[in-house]
Design a protein around this motif. Structure first.
Motif, PDB file in Angstrom:
ATOM      1  N   TRP A  20     -11.417   0.938  -1.848  1.00  0.00           N
ATOM      2  CA  TRP A  20     -11.632   0.460  -3.236  1.00  0.00           C
ATOM      3  C   TRP A  20     -10.940  -0.413  -3.322  1.00  0.00           C
ATOM      4  CZ3 TRP A  20     -10.839   6.007  -2.621  1.00  0.00           C
ATOM      5  CH2 TRP A  20     -11.895   6.664  -2.932  1.00  0.00           C
ATOM      6  N   ARG A  21      -9.693  -0.768  -4.088  1.00  0.00           N
ATOM      7  CA  ARG A  21      -9.091  -2.126  -4.152  1.00  0.00           C
ATOM      8  C   ARG A  21      -7.761  -2.034  -3.082  1.00  0.00           C
ATOM      9  NH1 ARG A  21      -9.301  -2.346 -10.536  1.00  0.00           N
ATOM     10  NH2 ARG A  21     -11.466  -2.895 -10.925  1.00  0.00           N
ATOM     11  N   LEU A  22      -7.732  -1.159  -2.555  1.00  0.00           N
ATOM     12  CA  LEU A  22      -6.409  -1.119  -1.696  1.00  0.00           C
ATOM     13  C   LEU A  22      -6.632  -1.635  -0.094  1.00  0.00           C
ATOM     14  CD1 LEU A  22      -3.507  -0.093  -1.201  1.00  0.00           C
ATOM     15  CD2 LEU A  22      -4.454   2.322  -0.659  1.00  0.00           C
ATOM     16  N   ASN A  23      -6.136  -2.686   0.362  1.00  0.00           N
ATOM     17  CA  ASN A  23      -6.457  -3.226   1.516  1.00  0.00           C
ATOM     18  C   ASN A  23      -5.345  -2.509   2.592  1.00  0.00           C
ATOM     19  OD1 ASN A  23      -8.372  -4.864   1.054  1.00  0.00           O
ATOM     20  ND2 ASN A  23      -6.914  -6.593   0.264  1.00  0.00           N
ATOM     21  N   LEU A  24      -5.743  -2.031   3.563  1.00  0.00           N
ATOM     22  CA  LEU A  24      -4.871  -1.120   4.733  1.00  0.00           C
ATOM     23  C   LEU A  24      -4.492  -2.222   5.833  1.00  0.00           C
ATOM     24  CD1 LEU A  24      -6.846   2.026   4.996  1.00  0.00           C
ATOM     25  CD2 LEU A  24      -5.089   1.803   3.389  1.00  0.00           C
ATOM     26  N   ASN A  25      -3.220  -2.037   6.182  1.00  0.00           N
ATOM     27  CA  ASN A  25      -2.856  -3.060   7.274  1.00  0.00           C
ATOM     28  C   ASN A  25      -3.242  -2.486   8.860  1.00  0.00           C
ATOM     29  OD1 ASN A  25      -1.769  -4.715   5.591  1.00  0.00           O
ATOM     30  ND2 ASN A  25       0.285  -3.647   5.789  1.00  0.00           N
ATOM     31  N   PHE A  26      -3.679  -1.217   8.718  1.00  0.00           N
ATOM     32  CA  PHE A  26      -4.314  -0.373   9.844  1.00  0.00           C
ATOM     33  C   PHE A  26      -5.512   0.216   9.589  1.00  0.00           C
ATOM     34  CE2 PHE A  26      -1.509   2.209   7.043  1.00  0.00           C
ATOM     35  CZ  PHE A  26      -2.546   3.148   6.826  1.00  0.00           C
ATOM     36  N   GLY A  27      -6.404   0.445  10.515  1.00  0.00           N
ATOM     37  CA  GLY A  27      -7.644   1.002  10.366  1.00  0.00           C
ATOM     38  C   GLY A  27      -7.497   2.666  10.137  1.00  0.00           C
ATOM     39  N   LEU A  28      -8.361   3.301   9.263  1.00  0.00           N
ATOM     40  CA  LEU A  28      -8.460   4.437   9.315  1.00  0.00           C
ATOM     41  C   LEU A  28      -9.824   5.007   9.691  1.00  0.00           C
ATOM     42  CD1 LEU A  28      -7.079   7.223   8.293  1.00  0.00           C
ATOM     43  CD2 LEU A  28      -8.067   6.701   6.105  1.00  0.00           C
ATOM     44  N   SER A  29     -10.117   5.788  10.776  1.00  0.00           N
ATOM     45  CA  SER A  29     -11.099   6.328  11.142  1.00  0.00           C
ATOM     46  C   SER A  29     -11.690   7.501   9.954  1.00  0.00           C
ATOM     47  CB  SER A  29     -10.869   7.296  12.555  1.00  0.00           C
ATOM     48  OG  SER A  29     -11.919   7.975  12.668  1.00  0.00           O
ATOM     49  N   LEU A  30     -12.970   7.005   9.859  1.00  0.00           N
ATOM     50  CA  LEU A  30     -13.462   7.781   8.560  1.00  0.00           C
ATOM     51  C   LEU A  30     -13.676   9.405   9.015  1.00  0.00           C
ATOM     52  CD1 LEU A  30     -15.221   7.875   5.914  1.00  0.00           C
ATOM     53  CD2 LEU A  30     -17.371   7.791   7.421  1.00  0.00           C
ATOM     54  N   MET A  31     -13.804   9.858  10.233  1.00  0.00           N
ATOM     55  CA  MET A  31     -13.894  11.190  10.603  1.00  0.00           C
ATOM     56  C   MET A  31     -12.663  11.891  10.347  1.00  0.00           C
ATOM     57  SD  MET A  31     -16.256  13.101  11.185  1.00  0.00           S
ATOM     58  CE  MET A  31     -15.576  14.696  10.592  1.00  0.00           C
TER      59      MET A  31
END
Length: 155
Positions: A20-31
Motif C-alpha cells: 500500500w503506502r508503506l515502502n519496504l527497505n527489503f523485499g518480501l516474498s509473496l509466498m
C-alpha cells in the motif's frame, strides 16, 4: 545461435517492495508473506495456548506471535514437496483428494475403472463328479488322464 537457460529466472519468487503506502527497505516474498499470514491466523485461533506460554515472561508474547510464524514460514518456503513448491503441492494434493480419493475412484493404465463397486466373483474349490455317461466321458473331473496310444486301432 545461442540457447539460454531461464530456469533460475522463472523460479525466482514474486517479491514485494511496497505494501500500500508503506515502502519496504527489503523485499518480501509473496509466498512467504502468505504462509506467515496463515500461520499467524492459526496461532490467533489457538491464542489461549500461546498466551499461557507468553505469560511466563513479559515480552515473550510478541516474540511468539512474530518469531514463530516468520521462522516457520521461511522453513516451509524453502522445502520441496515431491519436487514442487508448497503452493503447487497443496493445489495438486487438493485436486487429487477431492477428485480421486473422496469419490473412491480406481485407475488402471491411466484410465478409470468403471463399475469398481460391484462385488468381485469368487470361485469355490469343489470337485464335480458326474454319474453315468458314456465310455468316452470323464467320470471324475479330478482324475489325471494319461494319453493312450491309438496304434492298435490304426494299425
Amino acid at each position: 545461435m545461442r540457447s539460454y537457460n531461464y530456469k533460475k529466472t522463472m523460479n525466482h519468487p514474486i517479491t514485494l517492495y511496497k505494501l500500500w503506502r508503506l515502502n519496504l527497505n527489503f523485499g518480501l516474498s509473496l509466498m512467504r508473506g502468505i504462509l506467515f499470514a496463515v500461520i499467524f491466523l492459526t496461532m490467533l485461533a489457538f491464542r489461549n495456548f500461546f498466551n499461557s506460554i507468553g505469560s511466563i515472561m513479559p515480552g515473550l508474547t510478541l516474540v511468539l506471535y512474530v518469531g514463530i510464524p516468520w521462522l516457520l514460514s521461511g522453513f516451509l518456503h524453502k522445502q520441496k514437496y515431491n519436487g514442487k513448491k508448497i503452493h503447487r503441492f497443496l493445489f495438486d494434493f487438493a485436486n487429487y483428494f477431492f477428485s480421486v480419493y473422496l469419490p473412491k475412484r480406481e485407475y488402471a493404465n491411466d484410465q478409470e475403472v468403471l463399475y469398481s463397486n460391484i462385488k468381485q466373483v469368487t470361485f469355490e474349490d469343489t470337485i464335480i463328479r458326474r454319474r453315468g455317461g458314456g465310455n468316452d466321458e470323464i467320470k471324475d473331473a479330478d482324475q489325471k488322464r494319461t494319453r493312450q496310444s491309438y496304434a492298435d486301432e490304426i494299425g
